[in-house]
Design an enzyme around this catalytic site. Structure first.
Site, short mmCIF file in Angstrom:
data_model
loop_
_atom_site.label_atom_id
_atom_site.label_comp_id
_atom_site.label_asym_id
_atom_site.label_seq_id
_atom_site.Cartn_x
_atom_site.Cartn_y
_atom_site.Cartn_z
N GLN A 101 37.10 9.44 -9.52
CA GLN A 101 37.30 9.61 -11.21
C GLN A 101 35.90 10.37 -11.80
O GLN A 101 35.03 10.33 -11.33
CB GLN A 101 37.28 7.94 -11.66
N ASP A 129 29.84 -2.52 -12.99
CA ASP A 129 28.82 -2.55 -13.86
C ASP A 129 28.07 -3.76 -13.55
O ASP A 129 26.56 -3.91 -13.88
CB ASP A 129 29.07 -2.40 -15.19
N GLU A 184 33.90 -2.87 -4.91
CA GLU A 184 33.93 -1.98 -5.78
C GLU A 184 34.10 -0.51 -5.10
O GLU A 184 33.49 -0.05 -4.04
CB GLU A 184 32.86 -1.77 -6.63
N ASP A 214 38.40 -7.16 -12.16
CA ASP A 214 37.51 -6.64 -13.22
C ASP A 214 37.78 -5.08 -12.86
O ASP A 214 37.18 -4.17 -12.59
CB ASP A 214 36.26 -6.88 -13.19
N PRO A 231 42.22 5.40 -9.54
CA PRO A 231 42.11 4.25 -8.30
C PRO A 231 42.47 2.82 -8.66
O PRO A 231 42.68 2.08 -7.88
CB PRO A 231 40.57 4.44 -8.24
#
EC number: 2.5.1.16
Length: 287
Positions: free
Chosen positions: A36, A91, A111, A162, A169
């Protein structure tokens, strides 16, 4: 549709279906990862922030609206909270809030984009806080969809998703197969939660998500809150459980341990947020 962030003078804008949402500031980083486009900005109003594929994700001075709403209704209501899974959350804010609970003994965060983690640690360190160095925290850079598919049955006490918007993705985080696996790997007495988009800006996506999660888990309800920089500002999180709607009732001892250090969440706020469902949404969910 959402397009690339557009800069005009000192403004960084997200465009969505004829509406734009912007912050005044400057771009610090603009790069494209294998997954991304990642943008880090420094805004006058909310401090440093993160966009993915042109969509606002988080910012230093408003992230608690999102992270506290996702985490605490689940962690304060699950029967046990020893083992937690966070899918996405690069994050670090969701993991940070989870690790405020001494009862959490092991947290897996999966992640897909390592650059989101790297740039968040470099430019947004206050959001992750100390989570990155907590011995209970275990980071995997990989596909959360595959992780859920391969995990053992009834393995996690809490599963939190989250993810970003249902494009790129994150698209697979919104379908039946993924939610079915999240249900399968949740322990009895466990709680599942996911961000479930804006009931105004992404109305049909929101309604379809809640209906599907309710069908699969047996019990699911949306909670509504305010995230200033997201499309319309009006956002939702959906909570689910297999045995009963336990997410509606907090365990007082856990709640007391985290309420004082929370900026947004409290048991009273949570009760109100579950009860602010608009009539038009409730009608559509019950059709």
């Amino acid at each position: 549709m959402t397009t690339a962030p557009e800069t005009s003078g000192n403004w960084i804008d997200e465009h969505h279906n004829g509406v734009r949402y912007g912050l005044e500031g400057r771009v610090l980083v603009e790069e494209t990862s294998p997954f991304q486009r990642i943008t880090v900005i420094d805004s006058q109003r909310y401090g440093k922030g993160l966009l993915l594929d042109g969509c606002w994700m988080t910012a230093e001075h408003q992230e608690r609206h999102y992270h506290e709403a996702l985490v605490h209704p689940a962690l304060c209501s699950a029967k046990a909270i020893e083992r937690v899974l966070v899918i996405g959350g690069g994050d670090g804010g969701t993991a940070r809030e989870c690790l405020r609970y001494p009862g959490v003994k092991h947290l897996d965060m999966v992640e897909i984009d390592g650059r989101v983690v790297d740039l968040s640690q470099e430019h947004l360190p206050s959001i992750g806080g100390g989570c990155w160095h907590d011995p209970r925290f275990h980071l995997t850079i990989g596909d959360g969809i595959a992780w859920a598919a391969e995990a053992e049955n009834a393995f996690y006490d809490v599963v939190l998703v989250d993810g970003s918007d249902p494009t790129g993705p994150a698209e697979g985080l919104f379908n039946r197969a993924f939610f079915s696996n999240c249900c399968r790997i949740l322990k009895p007495g466990g709680v599942f939660a996911t961000q479930s988009e804006s009931p105004e800006a992404f109305r049909q996506v929101h309604i379809d998500m809640v209906k599907l999660i309710r069908e699969l888990f047996g019990h699911a309800d949306p909670l509504y809150g305010w995230v200033p920089m997201y499309p319309s500002g009006w956002w939702s999180w959906t909570f689910a459980a297999k045995d009963a709607p336990r997410y509606l009732t907090v365990q007082s001892e856990r709640a007391a341990a985290v309420a004082e250090g929370s900026a947004i969440w409290s048991p009273r706020w949570q009760q109100g947020a579950f009860n602010t469902i608009p009539a038009f949404i409730e009608r559509e969910l019950n059709q």
